[in-house]
Design a protein around this motif. Structure first.
Motif, mmCIF file in Angstrom:
data_model
loop_
_atom_site.group_PDB
_atom_site.id
_atom_site.type_symbol
_atom_site.label_atom_id
_atom_site.label_comp_id
_atom_site.label_asym_id
_atom_site.label_seq_id
_atom_site.Cartn_x
_atom_site.Cartn_y
_atom_site.Cartn_z
ATOM 1 N N ARG A 24 62.088 66.015 31.270
ATOM 2 C CA ARG A 24 63.003 66.902 31.988
ATOM 3 C C ARG A 24 64.305 67.096 31.238
ATOM 4 O O ARG A 24 64.900 68.148 31.315
ATOM 5 C CB ARG A 24 63.300 66.344 33.372
ATOM 6 N N THR A 25 64.806 66.092 30.523
ATOM 7 C CA THR A 25 66.093 66.214 29.856
ATOM 8 C C THR A 25 65.997 66.889 28.500
ATOM 9 O O THR A 25 66.995 67.363 27.991
ATOM 10 C CB THR A 25 66.745 64.833 29.678
ATOM 11 N N THR A 26 64.852 66.968 27.887
ATOM 12 C CA THR A 26 64.728 67.574 26.565
ATOM 13 C C THR A 26 65.125 69.045 26.542
ATOM 14 O O THR A 26 65.897 69.451 25.697
ATOM 15 C CB THR A 26 63.299 67.383 26.014
ATOM 16 N N PRO A 27 64.665 69.886 27.469
ATOM 17 C CA PRO A 27 65.078 71.291 27.418
ATOM 18 C C PRO A 27 66.577 71.487 27.608
ATOM 19 O O PRO A 27 67.162 72.377 27.035
ATOM 20 C CB PRO A 27 64.302 71.948 28.556
ATOM 21 N N GLN A 28 67.220 70.643 28.398
ATOM 22 C CA GLN A 28 68.655 70.773 28.596
ATOM 23 C C GLN A 28 69.408 70.527 27.308
ATOM 24 O O GLN A 28 70.345 71.225 26.993
ATOM 25 C CB GLN A 28 69.132 69.800 29.663
ATOM 26 N N SER A 29 69.011 69.523 26.540
ATOM 27 C CA SER A 29 69.718 69.241 25.301
ATOM 28 C C SER A 29 69.542 70.385 24.308
ATOM 29 O O SER A 29 70.451 70.719 23.571
ATOM 30 C CB SER A 29 69.244 67.918 24.698
ATOM 31 N N ASN A 30 68.368 71.015 24.301
ATOM 32 C CA ASN A 30 68.169 72.166 23.435
ATOM 33 C C ASN A 30 69.017 73.339 23.878
ATOM 34 O O ASN A 30 69.585 74.043 23.046
ATOM 35 C CB ASN A 30 66.691 72.569 23.400
ATOM 36 N N SER A 31 69.128 73.552 25.170
ATOM 37 C CA SER A 31 69.933 74.670 25.644
ATOM 38 C C SER A 31 71.417 74.427 25.368
ATOM 39 O O SER A 31 72.140 75.366 25.049
ATOM 40 C CB SER A 31 69.694 74.919 27.134
ATOM 41 N N LYS A 32 71.866 73.197 25.473
ATOM 42 C CA LYS A 32 73.259 72.890 25.148
ATOM 43 C C LYS A 32 73.530 73.134 23.669
ATOM 44 O O LYS A 32 74.554 73.702 23.300
ATOM 45 C CB LYS A 32 73.586 71.440 25.500
ATOM 46 N N ARG A 33 72.603 72.720 22.830
ATOM 47 C CA ARG A 33 72.759 72.931 21.390
ATOM 48 C C ARG A 33 72.737 74.425 21.062
ATOM 49 O O ARG A 33 73.557 74.907 20.286
ATOM 50 C CB ARG A 33 71.647 72.226 20.627
ATOM 51 N N ASP A 34 71.826 75.153 21.692
ATOM 52 C CA ASP A 34 71.747 76.590 21.469
ATOM 53 C C ASP A 34 73.020 77.294 21.931
ATOM 54 O O ASP A 34 73.514 78.207 21.263
ATOM 55 C CB ASP A 34 70.539 77.180 22.178
#
Length: 111
Positions: A24-34
């Motif tokens: 669940r937390t993996t997509p959030q970290s990608n969106s923050k980086r993006d």
């Protein structure tokens, strides 16, 4: 179907789908980086546009450059702004780059 069978079935479905906290937390970290990369991209484009605009002598360029200077001065203390300007002037002089926005007012009017 009993309550225990329902719990077992739910657990089995969760395992099959890979439903974990890590997933669940993996997509959030990608969106923050993006989002950070997008903001960085926009900042670079705006700074490049303002730098390019300040290279030309026109009324619009002077107005935009003055507005940007005022916005920066509002955000930064005057001492830090002076230090940054002096270091930028040294850099421009070393590389023999002349930008009208950074030419002192006294030398602008001299024929």
């Amino acid at each position: 179907m009993t309550e225990q069978e329902r719990k077992k079935r739910r657990e089995q479905l969760r395992r099959e789908m890979g439903y974990t906290k890590i997933n669940r937390t993996t997509p959030q970290s990608n969106s923050k980086r993006d989002f950070f990369l997008f903001r960085l991209y926009v900042t670079v484009i705006l700074c490049g546009g303002i730098l390019l605009l300040s290279a030309f002598q026109s009324e619009t360029a002077q107005t935009v450059t003055e507005k940007v200077k005022q916005a920066i001065a509002y955000q930064m203390p005057m001492e830090q702004l002076q230090e940054t300007k002096e270091s930028m002037m040294v850099f421009l002089e070393e590389h023999k780059i002349v930008l009208p926005a950074f030419v002192p007012k006294e030398t602008e009017n001299v024929p």
